[in-house]
Design a protein around this motif. Structure first.
Motif, PDB file in Angstrom:
ATOM      1  N   HIS A   4       0.996  -1.279   0.195  1.00 28.86           N
ATOM      2  CA  HIS A   4       0.061   0.022  -0.032  1.00 28.86           C
ATOM      3  C   HIS A   4       0.710   1.218  -0.127  1.00 28.86           C
ATOM      4  O   HIS A   4       0.338   2.306  -0.267  1.00 28.86           O
ATOM      5  CB  HIS A   4      -0.891   0.049   1.150  1.00 28.86           C
ATOM      6  CG  HIS A   4      -1.791  -1.030   1.467  1.00 28.86           C
ATOM      7  ND1 HIS A   4      -2.906  -1.281   0.377  1.00 28.86           N
ATOM      8  CD2 HIS A   4      -2.014  -2.376   2.085  1.00 28.86           C
ATOM      9  CE1 HIS A   4      -3.681  -2.378   0.395  1.00 28.86           C
ATOM     10  NE2 HIS A   4      -2.901  -3.000   1.462  1.00 28.86           N
ATOM     11  N   MET A   5       2.000   1.310   0.342  1.00 33.14           N
ATOM     12  CA  MET A   5       2.948   2.369   0.267  1.00 33.14           C
ATOM     13  C   MET A   5       3.509   2.736  -0.833  1.00 33.14           C
ATOM     14  O   MET A   5       4.109   3.778  -1.292  1.00 33.14           O
ATOM     15  CB  MET A   5       4.006   2.168   1.355  1.00 33.14           C
ATOM     16  CG  MET A   5       3.586   1.895   2.782  1.00 33.14           C
ATOM     17  SD  MET A   5       4.858   1.409   4.089  1.00 33.14           S
ATOM     18  CE  MET A   5       5.900   2.100   3.830  1.00 33.14           C
ATOM     19  N   SER A   6       3.165   1.974  -1.955  1.00 34.94           N
ATOM     20  CA  SER A   6       3.883   2.360  -3.465  1.00 34.94           C
ATOM     21  C   SER A   6       3.350   3.876  -3.844  1.00 34.94           C
ATOM     22  O   SER A   6       4.046   4.669  -4.429  1.00 34.94           O
ATOM     23  CB  SER A   6       3.096   1.586  -4.406  1.00 34.94           C
ATOM     24  OG  SER A   6       1.695   1.314  -4.531  1.00 34.94           O
ATOM     25  N   ILE A  81      14.975   8.368   0.753  1.00 35.47           N
ATOM     26  CA  ILE A  81      13.701   8.350   1.458  1.00 35.47           C
ATOM     27  C   ILE A  81      12.789   7.540   0.613  1.00 35.47           C
ATOM     28  O   ILE A  81      12.045   6.613   0.970  1.00 35.47           O
ATOM     29  CB  ILE A  81      12.942   9.891   1.530  1.00 35.47           C
ATOM     30  CG1 ILE A  81      13.767  10.707   2.616  1.00 35.47           C
ATOM     31  CG2 ILE A  81      11.600   9.479   1.970  1.00 35.47           C
ATOM     32  CD1 ILE A  81      13.453  11.895   3.031  1.00 35.47           C
ATOM     33  N   ARG A  82      12.797   8.009  -0.643  1.00 35.10           N
ATOM     34  CA  ARG A  82      11.905   6.901  -1.577  1.00 35.10           C
ATOM     35  C   ARG A  82      12.356   5.302  -1.522  1.00 35.10           C
ATOM     36  O   ARG A  82      11.518   4.569  -1.670  1.00 35.10           O
ATOM     37  CB  ARG A  82      11.888   7.439  -3.169  1.00 35.10           C
ATOM     38  CG  ARG A  82      11.152   6.622  -3.925  1.00 35.10           C
ATOM     39  CD  ARG A  82      11.562   6.668  -5.502  1.00 35.10           C
ATOM     40  NE  ARG A  82      12.856   6.177  -5.580  1.00 35.10           N
ATOM     41  CZ  ARG A  82      13.679   6.775  -6.435  1.00 35.10           C
ATOM     42  NH1 ARG A  82      13.177   7.735  -7.352  1.00 35.10           N
ATOM     43  NH2 ARG A  82      14.936   6.464  -6.557  1.00 35.10           N
ATOM     44  N   ASP A  83      13.701   5.044  -1.632  1.00 29.61           N
ATOM     45  CA  ASP A  83      14.055   3.847  -1.660  1.00 29.61           C
ATOM     46  C   ASP A  83      13.861   3.124  -0.364  1.00 29.61           C
ATOM     47  O   ASP A  83      13.461   1.960  -0.270  1.00 29.61           O
ATOM     48  CB  ASP A  83      15.616   4.068  -2.161  1.00 29.61           C
ATOM     49  CG  ASP A  83      16.075   4.394  -3.421  1.00 29.61           C
ATOM     50  OD1 ASP A  83      15.186   4.429  -4.163  1.00 29.61           O
ATOM     51  OD2 ASP A  83      17.194   4.767  -3.409  1.00 29.61           O
ATOM     52  N   ALA A  84      14.039   3.860   0.924  1.00 29.55           N
ATOM     53  CA  ALA A  84      13.708   3.315   2.074  1.00 29.55           C
ATOM     54  C   ALA A  84      12.321   3.031   2.202  1.00 29.55           C
ATOM     55  O   ALA A  84      11.988   1.923   2.698  1.00 29.55           O
ATOM     56  CB  ALA A  84      14.089   4.419   3.059  1.00 29.55           C
ATOM     57  N   ILE A  85      11.275   3.891   1.722  1.00 21.40           N
ATOM     58  CA  ILE A  85       9.833   3.511   1.713  1.00 21.40           C
ATOM     59  C   ILE A  85       9.622   2.297   0.993  1.00 21.40           C
ATOM     60  O   ILE A  85       8.905   1.531   1.125  1.00 21.40           O
ATOM     61  CB  ILE A  85       9.077   4.532   0.994  1.00 21.40           C
ATOM     62  CG1 ILE A  85       8.895   5.811   2.210  1.00 21.40           C
ATOM     63  CG2 ILE A  85       7.521   4.331   0.865  1.00 21.40           C
ATOM     64  CD1 ILE A  85       8.420   7.063   1.447  1.00 21.40           C
ATOM     65  N   ASP A  89       8.246  -1.300   2.047  1.00 26.30           N
ATOM     66  CA  ASP A  89       7.022  -1.619   1.352  1.00 26.30           C
ATOM     67  C   ASP A  89       7.222  -2.995   0.938  1.00 26.30           C
ATOM     68  O   ASP A  89       6.511  -3.897   0.883  1.00 26.30           O
ATOM     69  CB  ASP A  89       6.321  -0.859   0.359  1.00 26.30           C
ATOM     70  CG  ASP A  89       5.270  -1.127  -0.171  1.00 26.30           C
ATOM     71  OD1 ASP A  89       4.414  -1.377   0.402  1.00 26.30           O
ATOM     72  OD2 ASP A  89       5.127  -0.745  -1.704  1.00 26.30           O
ATOM     73  N   MET A  90       8.274  -3.241   0.202  1.00 25.24           N
ATOM     74  CA  MET A  90       8.567  -4.615  -0.273  1.00 25.24           C
ATOM     75  C   MET A  90       8.663  -5.677   0.846  1.00 25.24           C
ATOM     76  O   MET A  90       8.119  -6.876   0.597  1.00 25.24           O
ATOM     77  CB  MET A  90       9.680  -4.605  -1.265  1.00 25.24           C
ATOM     78  CG  MET A  90       9.732  -3.862  -2.613  1.00 25.24           C
ATOM     79  SD  MET A  90       8.130  -4.232  -3.483  1.00 25.24           S
ATOM     80  CE  MET A  90       8.586  -5.734  -4.141  1.00 25.24           C
ATOM     81  N   ARG A  91       9.330  -5.345   1.885  1.00 21.64           N
ATOM     82  CA  ARG A  91       9.412  -6.369   3.121  1.00 21.64           C
ATOM     83  C   ARG A  91       8.134  -6.361   3.803  1.00 21.64           C
ATOM     84  O   ARG A  91       7.707  -7.708   3.845  1.00 21.64           O
ATOM     85  CB  ARG A  91      10.448  -5.623   4.058  1.00 21.64           C
ATOM     86  CG  ARG A  91      11.916  -6.001   3.553  1.00 21.64           C
ATOM     87  CD  ARG A  91      13.041  -5.791   4.908  1.00 21.64           C
ATOM     88  NE  ARG A  91      12.726  -4.280   5.319  1.00 21.64           N
ATOM     89  CZ  ARG A  91      13.292  -3.120   5.037  1.00 21.64           C
ATOM     90  NH1 ARG A  91      14.196  -3.295   3.879  1.00 21.64           N
ATOM     91  NH2 ARG A  91      13.313  -1.937   5.299  1.00 21.64           N
ATOM     92  N   ALA A  92       7.308  -5.673   3.804  1.00 23.02           N
ATOM     93  CA  ALA A  92       5.869  -5.748   4.395  1.00 23.02           C
ATOM     94  C   ALA A  92       5.153  -6.777   3.416  1.00 23.02           C
ATOM     95  O   ALA A  92       4.478  -7.511   3.866  1.00 23.02           O
ATOM     96  CB  ALA A  92       5.289  -4.386   4.675  1.00 23.02           C
ATOM     97  N   SER A  93       5.228  -6.404   2.091  1.00 19.33           N
ATOM     98  CA  SER A  93       4.346  -7.293   1.229  1.00 19.33           C
ATOM     99  C   SER A  93       4.596  -8.791   1.081  1.00 19.33           C
ATOM    100  O   SER A  93       3.982  -9.620   1.388  1.00 19.33           O
ATOM    101  CB  SER A  93       4.641  -6.869  -0.222  1.00 19.33           C
ATOM    102  OG  SER A  93       3.989  -5.500  -0.470  1.00 19.33           O
ATOM    103  N   THR A  94       6.218  -8.857   1.342  1.00 17.45           N
ATOM    104  CA  THR A  94       6.811 -10.348   1.191  1.00 17.45           C
ATOM    105  C   THR A  94       6.117 -11.127   2.678  1.00 17.45           C
ATOM    106  O   THR A  94       5.757 -12.124   2.650  1.00 17.45           O
ATOM    107  CB  THR A  94       8.343 -10.351   1.317  1.00 17.45           C
ATOM    108  OG1 THR A  94       8.565  -9.643   0.268  1.00 17.45           O
ATOM    109  CG2 THR A  94       8.726 -11.648   1.214  1.00 17.45           C
TER     110      THR A  94
END
Length: 101
Positions: A4-6, A81-85, A89-94
């Protein structure tokens, strides 16, 4: 699958692009003004006015360089900041895909 953070990092990408576009516009305007001032030196501006115009043109050039450096630093910070978000996001999705799984 992205999370959802995309939208948040897409917004940061937009901010980076807007900052870059505004930077280019400001730089072009400063260059135009500097060249305009320098074109008037010794023609329409003589003596003390000529020296003042030259000083102002030089200060514009210095300010433009300083502004460009600060904008580049801001773009680097926004990119981080973008890369950290994105990474979060990818870690949360996984993680959620694994938990659902």
């Amino acid at each position: 699958m992205t999370g959802h953070m995309s939208l948040h990092y897409a917004g940061v990408d937009t901010a980076i692009n807007d900052l870059d576009a505004h930077s280019k516009t400001m730089h072009a305007q400063m260059e135009d003004l500097k060249e305009y001032l320098r074109s008037k030196i010794g023609v329409e501006l003589i003596g003390a006015f000529s020296a003042a115009a030259d000083t102002l043109a030089t200060q514009l050039e210095s300010s433009d360089k300083a502004m460009t450096g600060k904008i580049e630093n801001a773009k680097v910070a926004l990119t981080e900041i973008r890369d950290a978000i994105h990474d979060a996001d990818m870690r949360a999705s996984t993680h959620f895909d694994h938990v659902k799984g």
